[in-house]
Design a protein around this motif. Structure first.
Motif, PDB file in Angstrom:
ATOM      1  N   ASN A  99       0.638  -1.153   0.028  1.00  0.00           N
ATOM      2  CA  ASN A  99       0.102  -0.196   0.281  1.00  0.00           C
ATOM      3  C   ASN A  99       1.089   1.879   0.170  1.00  0.00           C
ATOM      4  OD1 ASN A  99      -2.502   1.367   0.017  1.00  0.00           O
ATOM      5  ND2 ASN A  99      -3.299   0.382   1.456  1.00  0.00           N
ATOM      6  N   TYR A 100       0.405   2.558  -0.011  1.00  0.00           N
ATOM      7  CA  TYR A 100       0.786   3.794   0.056  1.00  0.00           C
ATOM      8  C   TYR A 100       1.872   3.507   1.393  1.00  0.00           C
ATOM      9  CZ  TYR A 100      -1.231   5.166  -4.185  1.00  0.00           C
ATOM     10  OH  TYR A 100      -2.096   5.781  -5.149  1.00  0.00           O
ATOM     11  N   GLY A 101       2.278   5.018   1.457  1.00  0.00           N
ATOM     12  CA  GLY A 101       3.442   4.671   2.909  1.00  0.00           C
ATOM     13  C   GLY A 101       4.497   4.011   2.912  1.00  0.00           C
ATOM     14  N   PRO A 109       6.987   6.412   2.249  1.00  0.00           N
ATOM     15  CA  PRO A 109       7.573   7.429   0.986  1.00  0.00           C
ATOM     16  C   PRO A 109       9.690   6.993   1.368  1.00  0.00           C
ATOM     17  CG  PRO A 109       6.788   8.878   2.798  1.00  0.00           C
ATOM     18  CD  PRO A 109       6.486   7.486   3.589  1.00  0.00           C
ATOM     19  N   SER A 166       9.529  14.177  -2.889  1.00  0.00           N
ATOM     20  CA  SER A 166       7.379  14.250  -2.395  1.00  0.00           C
ATOM     21  C   SER A 166       6.957  14.590  -3.708  1.00  0.00           C
ATOM     22  CB  SER A 166       7.155  14.939  -1.443  1.00  0.00           C
ATOM     23  OG  SER A 166       7.557  15.930  -1.184  1.00  0.00           O
ATOM     24  N   ARG A 184       6.755  11.510  -6.277  1.00  0.00           N
ATOM     25  CA  ARG A 184       6.453   9.972  -6.006  1.00  0.00           C
ATOM     26  C   ARG A 184       5.754  10.120  -4.089  1.00  0.00           C
ATOM     27  NH1 ARG A 184      12.307  10.409  -6.475  1.00  0.00           N
ATOM     28  NH2 ARG A 184      12.696   8.517  -8.451  1.00  0.00           N
ATOM     29  N   VAL A 185       5.129   9.479  -4.408  1.00  0.00           N
ATOM     30  CA  VAL A 185       3.673   8.833  -3.599  1.00  0.00           C
ATOM     31  C   VAL A 185       4.258   8.296  -2.035  1.00  0.00           C
ATOM     32  CG1 VAL A 185       1.837   8.411  -2.448  1.00  0.00           C
ATOM     33  CG2 VAL A 185       1.916   9.388  -4.530  1.00  0.00           C
ATOM     34  N   SER A 186       5.014   7.133  -2.985  1.00  0.00           N
ATOM     35  CA  SER A 186       5.817   5.770  -2.159  1.00  0.00           C
ATOM     36  C   SER A 186       6.476   4.963  -3.021  1.00  0.00           C
ATOM     37  CB  SER A 186       4.704   5.033  -1.002  1.00  0.00           C
ATOM     38  OG  SER A 186       3.596   4.700  -1.940  1.00  0.00           O
ATOM     39  N   GLU A 226       8.085   1.658  -4.898  1.00  0.00           N
ATOM     40  CA  GLU A 226       7.658   0.336  -4.749  1.00  0.00           C
ATOM     41  C   GLU A 226       8.782  -0.595  -3.937  1.00  0.00           C
ATOM     42  OE1 GLU A 226       7.286  -3.295  -4.665  1.00  0.00           O
ATOM     43  OE2 GLU A 226       8.973  -2.973  -7.101  1.00  0.00           O
ATOM     44  N   LYS A 227       7.447  -1.141  -3.136  1.00  0.00           N
ATOM     45  CA  LYS A 227       8.015  -1.645  -1.982  1.00  0.00           C
ATOM     46  C   LYS A 227       8.058  -3.103  -1.520  1.00  0.00           C
ATOM     47  CE  LYS A 227       5.344   0.672   0.867  1.00  0.00           C
ATOM     48  NZ  LYS A 227       4.928   1.481  -0.136  1.00  0.00           N
TER      49      LYS A 227
END
Length: 429
Positions: A71-73, A75, A285, A288-290, A292-293
Motif C-alpha cells: 500500500n501507500y506509505g 515514502p 515528494s 513520488r507518493v511512495s 515500489e516496496k
C-alpha cells in the motif's frame, strides 16, 4: 613507448602486416556475433537470485516493522530496506532513502533538483548561467550523459592510480563557483577499477567549495563487488567528513542492488547529510507518493543483512573471477612484450580499462566490430565521447560465457596488433 612493430625493418613489418591481415580475414569468415559492450551480469549471475522470486506469495505477510509493502506509505522506503542500505554504506538509516531500482535515476533526480529548484537555498542552476560538473576520465559515460542532458558543461579531470587528481579537483572546486558537482565511482571505478585511497577520500572531505551548492556525487556502485581476495579498502566518506570536525553538506552517496540481484528489478538508495536529505525528500515528494516496496521486502528477506550480501557476492565472485583472469591471460599472451598497450588488473568491479597506441582506439573498436565483436564505443569513458589521445577502450568481460569471452578476446588482440602495425606503417609513409 616504442612498439615492437615500430622497431621492425620494413620487410619485417610488411610480413607482420600480411600475417595479421590473413588472421583478420579468417576471423571475419567465422561471422561471429559477440557482445562486450556493456557491463551486464551474466545469466549465471542473475540465476543466483532466482530463489528470491519464491519468497513472496499471495499468502505472504507483506508488513515490515509496521509499514505495509502492499500500500501507500513509507515514502523513504521500508524500514528494513533502509537499515540494510545503511549497514552496507556505514551510515545512519535515518539519512537513507530507498526508492526505485536505479541509482542512476536517483542521480538524475538530484541533478534535476539542483537545476530546477536549487540546493541549500541557492538559485536554481538553470538561473545561474554557466554551470559545470567535473568528470574524472576515463569514467562512467552515463554519468556524463546525465549532466550533458541538462546543458551542464562536463569538464574532464585526470584519473590517477589512487583516484582523481585532487590538485586539479581542488583548483576547480575552490576557485570556480560555476563548478557545482563532481562524478565519482570511489571503489573499483568504471572503467579503470581504481579504488580511491584514504588520502584522496580525505582530500574530498576537506574541500572548501567556492559554490555553496557544490555537491560530490559519490556513486558507490561497486561497494560489494570484489572478486579477488579481501578486495580494496575504501574509507567511508562520511567518516572522513567527521574528521573535519562536524557535519558538512557536501556529499550525495548512491548505491543499488543492480549487479547484486536483478538489474532494473532491485532497489536503489541515496544518503547525505540530514539537511541535504531533508531537501532531497521535499523534492522527491513532489514526484513520488511512495516507492515500489514489494521488491524491497523480497530483497531484504533474501539478502537479510550485510553478512548475507557478502555471502551472496562470494557466489558472484566465483563466476566473475575466471572471466577477469581470462582477460589478463589473453591480453598478456597476445600483447605482452609488444609494447603496444597497457591495461588494468582490478580486484573488483565490472571493467578492465585498456590503453592502446595514440590514435588507435576508434580504429580498434571499428575493426573489432567488423570482425564480429561489439565493444563500448571508443571515447565513451570521456565527456562528450572525446578521448583527447584516442587511446582508451573499456572491456566488459562479465556477460559472455567463458568460451565466448575467449573468442572475443582473441579477436580483440588481433585487432589491436593489426591497428598498431598499420599505425607503424603509416609513420613511415
Amino acid at each position: 613507448m616504442t612498439s615492437a612493430f615500430q622497431k621492425m625493418t620494413d620487410a619485417e613489418l610488411d610480413a607482420a602486416l600480411a600475417d595479421l591481415e590473413r588472421q583478420a580475414d579468417e576471423l571475419r569468415a567465422l561471422d561471429l556475433k559477440l557482445d562486450m559492450a556493456r557491463g551486464k551480469p551474466s545469466p549465471e549471475q542473475t540465476a543466483l537470485s532466482r530463489p528470491m522470486l519464491d519468497l513472496l506469495t499471495s499468502q505472504s505477510d507483506l508488513t515490515d516493522n509496521g509499514a505495509d509493502a502492499d500500500n501507500y506509505g513509507a515514502p523513504e522506503g521500508l524500514p528494513s530496506a533502509r537499515a540494510l542500505a545503511a549497514e552496507l554504506l556505514g551510515v545512519d538509516p535515518a539519512n537513507v532513502s530507498v526508492m526505485g531500482s536505479s541509482s542512476l535515476n536517483l542521480m538524475y533526480d538530484c541533478v534535476e533538483n539542483g537545476y530546477v529548484h536549487g540546493i541549500g537555498g541557492e538559485k536554481p542552476w538553470c538561473q545561474q548561467g554557466t554551470v559545470k560538473f567535473l568528470c574524472p576520465a576515463p569514467g562512467y559515460d552515463r554519468h556524463f550523459t546525465v549532466t550533458e542532458s541538462f546543458g551542464i558543461q562536463n569538464v574532464p579531470v585526470p584519473m590517477r592510480e589512487d583516484g582523481p587528481d585532487m590538485d586539479v579537483v581542488r583548483e576547480y572546486v575552490e576557485k570556480d563557483a560555476t563548478v557545482k558537482g563532481i562524478w565519482c565511482v570511489p571503489r573499483y571505478a568504471n572503467p579503470t577499477g581504481v579504488t580511491y585511497s584514504d588520502d584522496v577520500v580525505r582530500a574530498f572531505a576537506a574541500l572548501r567549495p567556492a559554490a555553496p551548492d557544490f555537491r560530490i556525487f559519490w556513486d558507490n556502485a561497486y561497494a560489494v563487488h570484489t572478486f579477488r581476495g579481501e578486495g580494496d579498502p575504501l574509507m567511508n566518506i562520511f567518516d572522513a567528513l567527521a574528521e573535519q570536525g562536524g557535519e558538512k553538506n557536501l556529499v550525495y552517496e548512491f548505491a543499488s542492488t543492480a549487479k547484486v540481484t536483478f538489474p532494473s528489478s532491485g532497489m536503489a538508495w541515496v544518503t547525505a547529510s540530514p539537511a541535504d536529505m531533508a531537501e532531497l525528500r521535499r523534492s522527491f515528494s513532489a514526484m513520488r507518493v511512495s516507492p515500489e516496496k514489494i521488491s524491497q521486502l523480497a530483497h531484504v528477506r533474501f539478502l537479510k543483512d550485510a553478512a548475507g550480501v557478502r555471502a551472496h557476492m562470494e557466489k558472484h565472485a566465483e563466476i566473475v573471477a575466471p572471466r577477469f583472469a581470462l582477460v589478463q591471460q589473453k591480453l598478456s599472451e597476445g600483447l605482452g612484450g609488444l609494447d603496444v598497450a597497457t591495461w588494468t588488473d582490478p580486484n573488483g568491479g565490472y571493467f578492465v580499462s585498456f590503453e592502446g597506441p595514440e590514435g588507435s582506439a576508434k580504429a580498434i573498436v571499428a575493426l573489432t566490430a567488423e570482425l564480429g565483436v561489439k565493444l563500448t564505443g571508443a571515447g565513451a569513458p570521456w565527456p562528450y565521447g572525446k578521448d583527447p589521445r584516442d587511446t582508451n577502450i573499456r572491456i566488459a568481460p562479465t556477460y559472455p560465457s567463458l568460451e565466448e569471452l575467449g573468442q572475443a578476446l582473441d579477436v580483440f588482440v588481433v585487432a589491436v596488433k593489426l591497428v598498431a602495425a598499420r599505425l607503424a606503417k603509416a609513420e613511415r609513409a
